[in-house]
Design an enzyme around this catalytic site. Structure first.
Site, mmCIF file in Angstrom:
data_model
loop_
_atom_site.group_PDB
_atom_site.id
_atom_site.type_symbol
_atom_site.label_atom_id
_atom_site.label_comp_id
_atom_site.label_asym_id
_atom_site.label_seq_id
_atom_site.Cartn_x
_atom_site.Cartn_y
_atom_site.Cartn_z
ATOM 1 N N ASP A 25 0.807 -1.299 -0.042
ATOM 2 C CA ASP A 25 -0.045 0.083 -0.124
ATOM 3 C C ASP A 25 0.773 1.296 -0.055
ATOM 4 O O ASP A 25 1.949 0.915 -0.038
ATOM 5 C CB ASP A 25 -0.949 0.063 1.186
ATOM 6 N N SER A 26 0.383 2.228 -0.079
ATOM 7 C CA SER A 26 1.058 3.518 -0.090
ATOM 8 C C SER A 26 1.804 3.887 1.347
ATOM 9 O O SER A 26 2.665 4.686 1.484
ATOM 10 C CB SER A 26 0.195 4.788 -0.572
ATOM 11 N N CYS A 51 -4.283 -1.764 -1.724
ATOM 12 C CA CYS A 51 -4.534 -0.254 -1.859
ATOM 13 C C CYS A 51 -5.361 0.023 -2.940
ATOM 14 O O CYS A 51 -5.119 -0.434 -4.137
ATOM 15 C CB CYS A 51 -3.085 0.372 -2.483
ATOM 16 N N GLU A 96 -3.502 9.135 8.676
ATOM 17 C CA GLU A 96 -2.119 9.003 8.849
ATOM 18 C C GLU A 96 -1.239 9.966 9.861
ATOM 19 O O GLU A 96 -0.550 9.700 10.469
ATOM 20 C CB GLU A 96 -1.066 9.368 7.592
ATOM 21 N N CYS A 110 -11.029 2.699 -0.487
ATOM 22 C CA CYS A 110 -9.364 2.983 -0.160
ATOM 23 C C CYS A 110 -9.209 2.322 1.218
ATOM 24 O O CYS A 110 -9.999 2.496 1.902
ATOM 25 C CB CYS A 110 -9.418 4.725 0.255
ATOM 26 N N HIS A 121 -7.560 2.577 3.579
ATOM 27 C CA HIS A 121 -7.306 3.599 4.913
ATOM 28 C C HIS A 121 -8.790 3.708 5.574
ATOM 29 O O HIS A 121 -8.678 3.618 6.843
ATOM 30 C CB HIS A 121 -6.776 4.753 4.739
HETATM 31 N N1 DGL Z 1 -4.933 2.887 1.029
HETATM 32 C C1 DGL Z 1 -4.702 3.705 -0.334
HETATM 33 C C2 DGL Z 1 -5.768 3.491 -0.990
HETATM 34 O O1 DGL Z 1 -6.601 2.521 -0.830
HETATM 35 C C3 DGL Z 1 -4.459 5.125 0.223
HETATM 36 C C4 DGL Z 1 -4.138 6.076 -0.978
HETATM 37 C C5 DGL Z 1 -3.484 7.418 -0.832
HETATM 38 O O2 DGL Z 1 -2.212 7.033 -0.578
HETATM 39 O O3 DGL Z 1 -3.747 8.367 -1.105
HETATM 40 O O4 DGL Z 1 -6.232 4.172 -1.941
#
Ligand code: DGL
Length: 255
Positions: A10-11, A73, A148, A182, A184
């Site tokens: 993931d990011s 992600c 975050e 997403c 998150h």
């Molecule tokens: N968890 C990522 C997603 O599912 C986060 C996106 C991001 O880094 O902006 O889209």
């Protein structure tokens, strides 16, 4: 049987919500998780940049000898899945298709990052399985930074949630399921559910993805031994201490 770990990325910390669902359903599997904290957030990047980042993470995970890779992600799944499938000879799973194929509602809401909504990936995937579905998609770009930064319980977050949910307008759009597109967002699930009518279902893509992967491993005789207790190896591209703290908050044991 295949004892190699499952790669996941993931990011940042969002994909840990996916990992959490995997550890419940696949407790015997080992995992190597990569959080691309140096490039977070992906949600405001171009598709080209997102593909470039994902490509180097996939190379890293392949070097670690993983048996398959889960894109934990939404933004990377939306913008890089087809590209990665084309360029790498390893099983790669997006979190979008398994969820899209499970949605039978006539009116569906999708909340996700800007880059995901812009890609139309959810609309295309849902319509491939459910052509009559009406889909209302809303970008919620402030959710990832709030999460975050550890501001989940901040009253400002409630205000932002209300703003976005008003935009989604579930009553007028007759929405019965809202996809957290997403990874998150499950960290805001309780607050999101409180901001929605009780009978609206909030969809956690991690749960569906874990079931999909379990089916895949079984069908291909790739599961790890049932007596083996799964281990998790975490990596990030920057600020590993901060990343580890987020992982601990989510209940992962990190040394
Ligand atoms: N968890 C990522 C997603 O599912 C986060 C996106 C991001 O880094 O902006 O889209």
């Amino acid at each position: 049987m295949d004892k190699r770990p499952i790669g996941m990325f993931d990011s940042g910390s969002g994909g840990l919500t996916v990992l959490k669902e995997y550890t419940k359903l696949l407790p015997n599997e080992d995992f190597i998780y990569f959080g691309d904290t140096a490039h977070l957030p992906y949600g405001d990047k171009s598709p080209e940049k997102i593909r470039e980042y994902c490509e180097s993470i996939v190379k890293f995970l392949i070097e670690k000898n993983v048996k398959m890779i889960v894109i934990a992600c939404g933004t990377a799944s939306a913008n890089a899945y087809s590209y990665l499938k084309e360029h790498f000879d390893i099983e790669i799973k997006s979190i979008i298709e398994p969820t899209a194929s499970s949605l039978k509602d006539s009116n569906i809401g999708v909340i996700a990052t800007k880059a995901t909504i812009r890609s139309n990936a959810w609309e295309n995937a849902i319509k491939a399985f459910n052509p009559e579905a009406n889909i209302t998609s809303i970008a919620c770009p402030l959710f990832v930074p709030l999460i975050e930064e550890g501001l989940i319980d901040n009253p400002g977050t409630d205000y932002i949630i209300k703003e976005y949910m008003d935009k989604l307008n579930v009553e007028n759009n007759n929405i019965t399921s809202v996809v957290m597109g997403c990874t998150h967002y499950p960290l805001l699930a309780n607050k999101l559910q409180s901001a929605l009518p009780d009978d609206v279902r909030l969809i956690n893509v991690g749960e569906i993805s874990a079931q999909d992967t379990l089916n895949y491993l079984k069908a291909n005789n790739m599961q790890n031994d049932s007596s083996h207790e799964g281990k998790i190896e975490l990596h990030s591209s920057d600020n590993f201490t901060f990343f580890k703290e987020n992982a601990k908050t989510l209940g992962f044991i990190v040394d």
